[in-house]
Design a protein around this motif. Structure first.
Motif, PDB file in Angstrom:
ATOM      1  N   ARG A 182      -0.928   5.039   8.263  1.00  0.00           N
ATOM      2  CA  ARG A 182      -0.917   5.868   7.303  1.00  0.00           C
ATOM      3  C   ARG A 182      -1.745   5.397   5.715  1.00  0.00           C
ATOM      4  NH1 ARG A 182       3.939   7.318   7.252  1.00  0.00           N
ATOM      5  NH2 ARG A 182       4.787   5.850   5.975  1.00  0.00           N
ATOM      6  N   ASN A 183      -1.495   4.250   5.651  1.00  0.00           N
ATOM      7  CA  ASN A 183      -2.366   3.934   4.485  1.00  0.00           C
ATOM      8  C   ASN A 183      -3.640   3.244   4.903  1.00  0.00           C
ATOM      9  OD1 ASN A 183      -0.339   3.568   2.139  1.00  0.00           O
ATOM     10  ND2 ASN A 183       0.948   2.901   3.842  1.00  0.00           N
ATOM     11  N   ALA A 219       0.872  -1.325   0.012  1.00  0.00           N
ATOM     12  CA  ALA A 219       0.009   0.095   0.013  1.00  0.00           C
ATOM     13  C   ALA A 219       0.835   1.266  -0.049  1.00  0.00           C
ATOM     14  CB  ALA A 219      -0.952   0.032   1.131  1.00  0.00           C
ATOM     15  N   GLU A 220       1.775   1.237   0.979  1.00  0.00           N
ATOM     16  CA  GLU A 220       2.865   2.324   0.965  1.00  0.00           C
ATOM     17  C   GLU A 220       3.469   2.694  -0.570  1.00  0.00           C
ATOM     18  OE1 GLU A 220       5.295   5.018   3.185  1.00  0.00           O
ATOM     19  OE2 GLU A 220       3.324   4.288   3.353  1.00  0.00           O
ATOM     20  N   ARG A 269      -5.892   2.842   1.024  1.00  0.00           N
ATOM     21  CA  ARG A 269      -5.104   1.902   0.202  1.00  0.00           C
ATOM     22  C   ARG A 269      -5.095   0.415   1.015  1.00  0.00           C
ATOM     23  NH1 ARG A 269      -2.057   6.471  -0.962  1.00  0.00           N
ATOM     24  NH2 ARG A 269      -0.514   5.878   0.930  1.00  0.00           N
ATOM     25  N   LEU A 270      -5.483   0.348   2.236  1.00  0.00           N
ATOM     26  CA  LEU A 270      -5.002  -0.877   2.786  1.00  0.00           C
ATOM     27  C   LEU A 270      -6.359  -1.186   3.518  1.00  0.00           C
ATOM     28  CD1 LEU A 270      -3.084  -2.884   3.920  1.00  0.00           C
ATOM     29  CD2 LEU A 270      -2.040  -1.303   5.443  1.00  0.00           C
ATOM     30  N   ALA A 287      -5.602   6.448   4.426  1.00  0.00           N
ATOM     31  CA  ALA A 287      -5.361   6.821   2.937  1.00  0.00           C
ATOM     32  C   ALA A 287      -6.304   5.896   2.026  1.00  0.00           C
ATOM     33  CB  ALA A 287      -3.908   6.659   2.403  1.00  0.00           C
ATOM     34  N   ASN A 327      -3.459  -0.738  -4.084  1.00  0.00           N
ATOM     35  CA  ASN A 327      -4.494  -0.968  -2.986  1.00  0.00           C
ATOM     36  C   ASN A 327      -4.265  -2.502  -2.719  1.00  0.00           C
ATOM     37  OD1 ASN A 327      -5.915   1.251  -3.465  1.00  0.00           O
ATOM     38  ND2 ASN A 327      -6.469   0.466  -5.477  1.00  0.00           N
TER      39      ASN A 327
END
Length: 437
Positions: free
Chosen positions: A53-54, A16-17, A59-60, A57, A21
């Motif tokens: 963080r993800n 994800a970083e 994404r995770l 965001a 996705n």
């Protein structure tokens, strides 16, 4: 990401970083709940920040559902555990096969499964046969192998900026997409000149276990030489520094001491030996038996030194064990040399008190018979013998004068060869280091 243990949770968060996705899937509902809330159920520097963080965001995410995994992605990483079998030295592959059996029947369209778990050579081919038998008509599932090379304590860095990427593909498969898809997944690392090595399946399966066997051999080699140094009056730290200057040898993994542990090296070399025997080439890896034996002897050596330091008998003696994790910057106690030594000393009647900055909860669950301190000072208080079993920074930087005020007797066994001996001996400590006069 199928499996969200140490490898899986780290890989999912780092994918994800990198901008993908990512979905982490595990049958352990408690673990999935913790990860979903941004909590890492183990200690790994930098990972909590990447995870949170993800998730924030978008994404995770995490799930216990194979159905979610089948709908979410066409690229799946397999990262479940392959522990040592309960009835032998070989690897238990039941978790690996379970993933294929549960996931593949749900897949529609074209999918790639990249194995990251450490498995015996030949496993990927068998998994492909199983996947082919379970794939829906009109769909396809390709198995490739992408071994991981994570170091606990540096796992985030090793995933985001790896020193090499290995992908094993089925060279007999027509229209294989494994290499092209893998290059897309790892595009950022490749753009930063990370070596990208494409092999056949058996080679990729062997890379990780061969690397671990080599590292274990290097560690046991220097520990074997340290046994000679002890009786010859030589200093293993100076010897290691000297031979490490040779570019052909290098300085890494040449610190003599209590030896290796953890969830990879011990079980991987034993599984390597076992599978070599199954393949009929067991003699080729006979030397790894001695590698394992040397490693285990170091633990007994520390127990022997503690007994000798205590006057020949550990019964009733107070021993402080500094460290419980198998290495610093981790809370992993699997096959921990420090804890095994502590348990052995306790079995001889010693009153052992353990302290570790992060591994206390795990240690208490596995070794409830030991005593545990809340901090280093509490562990040292009243001790007749102190053993430095895990080279955490706070233990390496201990003030010998301050420590002297807490203990009953100034006896230190530096089982990791990390203390400045002159400083400790100037403070009137008796310090014994493995492989040093």
């Amino acid at each position: 990401m199928l499996g969200t243990g140490y490898l899986g949770a780290t890989h999912a968060a780092c994918m994800a970083e990198l901008g993908h996705n990512a979905l982490g899937v595990d049958v352990d509902a408690k673990k999935i709940e913790e990860l979903s809330q941004g909590r890492v159920p183990f200690h790994e520097p930098g990972l909590p920040e990447v995870l949170s963080r993800n998730i924030e965001a978008g994404r995770l995410s995490f799930s216990t559902s194979y159905e979610d995994a089948a709908k979410f992605a066409t690229v799946h990483f397999l990262g479940v555990g392959t522990p040592q079998s309960k009835d032998g030295l070989g690897a238990d592959l039941s978790y690996v096969y379970s993933v294929i059996e549960n996931l593949v029947p749900l897949l529609e369209g074209d999918h790639l499964i990249l194995g990251k778990s450490t498995v015996p050579v030949g496993t990927a081919e068998k998994l492909q046969e199983l996947a082919d038998s379970l794939t829906k008509p009109g769909s396809s599932v390709e198995i490739a192998w992408n071994p991981e090379f994570l170091r606990e304590g540096f796992a985030v860095k090793d995933t985001l900026t790896p020193d090499r990427i290995v992908v094993g593909v089925n060279t007999h498969r027509e229209h294989s997409k494994a290499e092209d898809v893998s290059r897309e997944v790892y595009a950022k690392a490749i753009a930063n000149d990370t070596p990208f090595i494409v092999t056949n399946l058996p080679t990729a399966e062997l890379v990780k276990v061969a690397a671990n066997a080599f590292l274990a051999t290097k560690i046991s080699f220097i520990n074997a030489v340290s046994e000679v140094c002890e009786v010859a009056g030589a200093d293993i730290t100076q010897l290691a520094e000297a031979i490490g200057k040779d570019d052909r040898i290098g300085p890494k993994f040449l610190r003599a001491g209590l030896g290796f542990g953890g969830g990879c090296l011990p079980k991987d070399i034993r599984a390597f030996i076992a599978h070599a025997e199954e393949l009929g080439v067991g003699q080729a890896l006979n030397f790894l038996r001695e590698v394992d034996d040397v490693n285990l002897r170091r633990r007994q050596r520390v127990v022997d030194l503690a007994r000798s330091t205590a006057g020949g008998n550990l019964e009733g003696r107070k021993v402080a064990m500094l460290g419980a994790a198998f290495k610093p910057d981790s809370d992993d106690i699997r096959d921990s040399p420090a804890l095994e030594v502590a348990a052995h000393m306790a079995s001889e009647g010693a009153q052992v008190t353990v302290f570790d900055p992060y591994a206390m909860k795990n240690a208490q669950q596995k070794f409830p018979e030991l005593s545990y301190a809340e901090n280093t000072a509490d562990a040292l208080r009243g001790a007749d013998v102190v053993v430095l079993g895990t080279e955490w920074k706070e233990f390496k930087e201990l003030d010998p004068q301050a420590a002297a005020k807490l203990v009953n007797q100034r006896n230190m066994i530096d089982a990791r060869n990390v203390l400045p001996l002159d400083k400790w001996r100037d403070a009137e400590w008796t310090v014994i280091s493995l492989g040093r006069a």
